[in-house]
Scaffold this active site. Sequence first.
Site, mmCIF file in Angstrom:
data_model
loop_
_atom_site.group_PDB
_atom_site.id
_atom_site.type_symbol
_atom_site.label_atom_id
_atom_site.label_comp_id
_atom_site.label_asym_id
_atom_site.label_seq_id
_atom_site.Cartn_x
_atom_site.Cartn_y
_atom_site.Cartn_z
ATOM 1 N N SER A 164 71.176 -22.127 27.012
ATOM 2 C CA SER A 164 71.459 -20.578 26.617
ATOM 3 C C SER A 164 70.761 -19.689 27.333
ATOM 4 O O SER A 164 71.651 -19.113 27.596
ATOM 5 C CB SER A 164 70.913 -20.520 25.125
ATOM 6 O OG SER A 164 69.547 -21.018 25.061
ATOM 7 N N ASP B 131 63.269 -12.896 24.175
ATOM 8 C CA ASP B 131 63.716 -12.732 22.838
ATOM 9 C C ASP B 131 62.181 -13.899 22.615
ATOM 10 O O ASP B 131 62.015 -14.169 21.044
ATOM 11 C CB ASP B 131 64.451 -13.092 22.300
ATOM 12 C CG ASP B 131 64.994 -13.863 22.664
ATOM 13 O OD1 ASP B 131 64.789 -15.064 23.556
ATOM 14 O OD2 ASP B 131 66.976 -14.987 22.489
ATOM 15 N N HIS C 212 64.250 -16.888 25.925
ATOM 16 C CA HIS C 212 65.259 -15.863 27.187
ATOM 17 C C HIS C 212 65.136 -15.053 27.596
ATOM 18 O O HIS C 212 64.336 -14.177 27.539
ATOM 19 C CB HIS C 212 66.856 -15.867 26.627
ATOM 20 C CG HIS C 212 67.484 -17.016 25.180
ATOM 21 N ND1 HIS C 212 67.362 -16.848 23.489
ATOM 22 C CD2 HIS C 212 68.497 -17.706 25.822
ATOM 23 C CE1 HIS C 212 68.277 -17.416 23.795
ATOM 24 N NE2 HIS C 212 68.114 -18.307 24.590
#
Length: 272
Positions: free
Chosen positions: A32, A237, A240
């Site tokens: 991600s 966060d 990420h």
Amino acid sequence: MLVLLHPTILNLLVVHAQKNCDFPAIINLGDSNSDTGGYAACFTPPTSPYGDTYFHRPARRFSDGRLVIDFIGFFANLTIQQVNASVPDIVNNFSANVKNLYSSGGRSFWIHNTGPIGCLPYVLTAFSSAERDSAGCLKPHNEVAQYFNLKLKEAVAQLRNEFPSAAFTYVDIYSVKYSLFAEPQKHGFELPLVTCCGYGGQYNYSAEVLCGGTIRVNGTEIFVGSCERPSVRVVWDGIHYTEAANKFVYDQISTGSFSDPPIPLKQACQRT
Ligand SMILES: *[C@@H]1O[C@H](CO)[C@@H](O)[C@H](O)[C@H]1NC(C)=O
Ligand SMILES: *[C@@H]1O[C@H](CO)[C@@H](O)[C@H](O)[C@H]1NC(C)=O
Ligand SMILES: *[C@@H]1O[C@H](CO)[C@@H](O)[C@H](O)[C@H]1NC(C)=O
Ligand SMILES: *[C@@H]1O[C@H](CO)[C@@H](O)[C@H](O)[C@H]1NC(C)=O
Ligand SMILES: *[C@@H]1O[C@H](CO)[C@@H](O)[C@H](O)[C@H]1NC(C)=O
């Protein structure tokens, strides 16, 4: 087509793009952290087709996460030594999967190494007693990442020998990302180890409540939202990177300065 490979492979993205090399398709295989700002900054935002239309069958196997060194899927239950010991196996599997992509027609591979996972708040918080380096990152975790990168680089060299008709570019994302933690001010960033959108503790991160969640503290509901200036922050966060950090990484790597061979992304179809 250009295949972007990130060793932590969880998702798949196919977009059309036209650049110097005239890639008919770009396939992004990565975790991600690979599909955020840098990607959007690199190409026009993904439009149709967006998904697995191009490489339908083989791609599905790739996107299921098996290929992957997901340090979160690993560090949960394995010791650092166990993770380290599995690195050669992971890299072999990676090579096997690249070979599958080659069989499916992939000829340009832009392969990103893994970043300094020991600098991410979720790792810093989970392993609070591990040894730190001068940037405040966890030494053992970054050592495993570097060992992985060493093995990956060797595997890429081997693939290059085995498939001379394909172009393999190894990109040192680790160094670019590490510079954000080691010398944030130099690059216009601050508080690199502190989560912008998180809650609690030294790193503004708690696995109990993540970005976008709410927590009750002494009877008051607290919403976990963005910090004031995400544009100068590295970690979004806790897991990420921010858009700004991804943009920085993209700007650094697209020129080819962190690539082996040192060719710009636009020319990553060229063989050496
Ligand atoms: C780790 O172990 C716990 C309990 O032993 C288990 O519930 C959990 O699913 C495991 N996590 C992973 C990622 O394997
Ligand atoms: C990982 O394994 C390699 C090869 O055995 C070794 O050289 C390295 O020191 C190990 N690193 C860690 C952090 O255990
Ligand atoms: C490598 O691939 C084999 C065969 O698919 C699998 O059994 C093994 O778990 C994989 N190893 C890792 C570390 O992912
Ligand atoms: C919650 O209340 C306790 C006890 O009054 C206090 O020590 C603590 O600092 C408070 N926590 C927060 C986040 O305000
Ligand atoms: C920590 O996260 C909160 C959101 O819960 C945010 O408002 C705050 O600015 C963050 N702190 C820092 C130092 O970034």
